[in-house]
Design a protein around this motif. Structure first.
Motif, PDB file in Angstrom:
ATOM      1  N   THR A  43       0.940  -1.030  -0.192  1.00 55.70           N
ATOM      2  CA  THR A  43       0.107   0.028   0.083  1.00 55.70           C
ATOM      3  C   THR A  43       1.029   1.155   0.056  1.00 55.70           C
ATOM      4  O   THR A  43       1.591   1.537   0.830  1.00 55.70           O
ATOM      5  CB  THR A  43      -1.017   0.124   1.174  1.00 55.70           C
ATOM      6  OG1 THR A  43      -1.828  -1.063   1.120  1.00 55.70           O
ATOM      7  CG2 THR A  43      -1.884   1.174   1.163  1.00 55.70           C
ATOM      8  N   TYR A  82      -2.490   0.107  -4.149  1.00 56.88           N
ATOM      9  CA  TYR A  82      -2.638  -0.982  -3.491  1.00 56.88           C
ATOM     10  C   TYR A  82      -2.847  -2.413  -4.045  1.00 56.88           C
ATOM     11  O   TYR A  82      -3.334  -2.325  -5.299  1.00 56.88           O
ATOM     12  CB  TYR A  82      -3.609  -1.040  -2.191  1.00 56.88           C
ATOM     13  CG  TYR A  82      -5.143  -0.888  -2.770  1.00 56.88           C
ATOM     14  CD1 TYR A  82      -6.027  -2.182  -2.785  1.00 56.88           C
ATOM     15  CD2 TYR A  82      -5.812   0.016  -3.333  1.00 56.88           C
ATOM     16  CE1 TYR A  82      -7.269  -2.240  -3.166  1.00 56.88           C
ATOM     17  CE2 TYR A  82      -6.945   0.019  -3.910  1.00 56.88           C
ATOM     18  CZ  TYR A  82      -7.649  -0.914  -3.696  1.00 56.88           C
ATOM     19  OH  TYR A  82      -8.910  -1.188  -4.044  1.00 56.88           O
ATOM     20  N   PRO A 109     -10.075  -1.766   3.368  1.00 59.45           N
ATOM     21  CA  PRO A 109     -10.058  -1.553   2.173  1.00 59.45           C
ATOM     22  C   PRO A 109     -11.426  -0.812   1.608  1.00 59.45           C
ATOM     23  O   PRO A 109     -11.429  -0.323   0.722  1.00 59.45           O
ATOM     24  CB  PRO A 109     -10.037  -2.762   1.277  1.00 59.45           C
ATOM     25  CG  PRO A 109     -10.645  -3.790   2.173  1.00 59.45           C
ATOM     26  CD  PRO A 109     -10.522  -3.348   3.524  1.00 59.45           C
TER      27      PRO A 109
END
Length: 324
Positions: A32, A74, A128
């Motif tokens: 990320t 990501y 997420p």
């Protein structure tokens, strides 16, 4: 001369038509990557998802000048086709906020400073889903600018500097309530690593952070949800604000009592008294495993237990004695 390896991934500004501070601040945790752009002018709703960093078409909605944004990449860093890209800014974004002035990330959370939002505001998002889970500001009674001038995130902790207050705020997941506010003669920089906090002020100060247990705990056959924290005074604090000592599953800390734990979750206590010091060891369930009372004589007066710690062989107690 030196030869440097080629990067696995390269990120360029999301559109050549957008001038800003893209990449002025950066945070990375595993695959990320958080990239700040605190001069972004986009005025629409976010998050915006793209299949590439250059795929954001933002030039037609530049209605919030210098409101700022962050860009998040990501996924698999070695496979660009498998990565996802997100543009994010808060729902209350306004011109001049400078969201994206500082960024930090750890595990499933990211923190972002909007430098000019209410003299400095820090937003926390959970990955997420990219939902905002907290919004942090200074607790100063008189507004002071600079809150969030630097951020550092590690494990369950977020450190936020407020140089004009000469302070560092320490917050703890998952609720991100204020855990501790530290003040100094000045604050220049901060850094968190798992279990440690470093603050550069007039000197460099290093703190060992409390241990956080992520398992549940049982008190009087009632399960209390995590987290469980051993604070800097050695008191054992359970999630939900309940506090426990080792003996008998009590839900309050005894006067003058100090606690600590070991890796096996045994609990050690130290309690002062009139010319006495009592120390004890208990199992996690509260079963007494060892007790000892030390008595002074002569000029020994009140004994105060200040802290207790233990290793595999010994129990160590720091205290203070008031002479008669």
């Amino acid at each position: 001369s030196k030869t440097y390896p080629n990067p696995m991934t390269q990120y360029s500004n999301y559109t050549t038509a957008e001038s800003g501070n893209f990449g002025e601040v950066l945070a990375v945790d595993g695959p990320t990557v958080i990239i700040g752009d605190n001069l972004n002018d986009y005025g629409g709703a976010t998050p915006i998802v793209s299949t590439s960093m250059t795929g954001f078409s933002l030039r037609d909605n530049k209605t919030k000048t210098d409101s700022g944004a962050v860009f998040i990449a990501y996924g698999d860093p070695s496979n660009l086709s498998a990565k996802s890209y997100i543009m994010l800014k808060p729902a209350d974004a306004a011109s001049g906020d400078r969201f994206g002035s500082q960024v930090a990330t750890s595990e499933s959370f990211i923190a972002v400073t909007a430098a000019y939002k209410n003299n400095g505001t820090v937003y926390i998002y959970k990955l997420p889903g990219w939902g905002q889970v907290a919004k942090l500001t200074s607790d100063a009674s008189t507004p002071v600018s600079g809150f969030g001038s630097s951020l550092s995130m590690a494990g369950d902790y977020l450190a936020v500097s407020s140089p004009n207050e000469k302070a560092v705020y320490l917050y703890m997941a998952p609720s991100w309530n204020l855990f501790k506010k530290l003040t100094f003669s000045s604050v220049q920089n901060i850094s968190l690593s798992r279990g440690w906090l470093a603050v550069v002020a007039d000197l460099t100060y290093i703190y060992k952070l409390p241990r956080l247990w992520t398992t549940d705990f049982t008190v009087d056959n009632v399960q209390i949800s995590s987290p469980i924290v051993v604070n800097s005074a050695g008191d054992l604090i359970l999630g939900g604000g309940r506090i426990i000592t080792a003996s008998g599953g009590k839900t309050t800390i005894g006067t003058g009592e100090r606690l600590t734990t070991d890796a096996d979750k045994n609990i050690y206590t130290a309690t002062g008294g009139s010319s006495t010091l009592s120390i004890a060891k208990y199992s996690e369930s509260g079963t007494s495993m060892f007790t000892k009372q030390l008595s002074g004589s002569g000029s020994i007066g009140t004994v105060e237990a200040k802290a207790v710690t233990a290793d595999a062989n010994y129990i160590y107690v720091a205290g203070r004695v008031e002479a008669n």
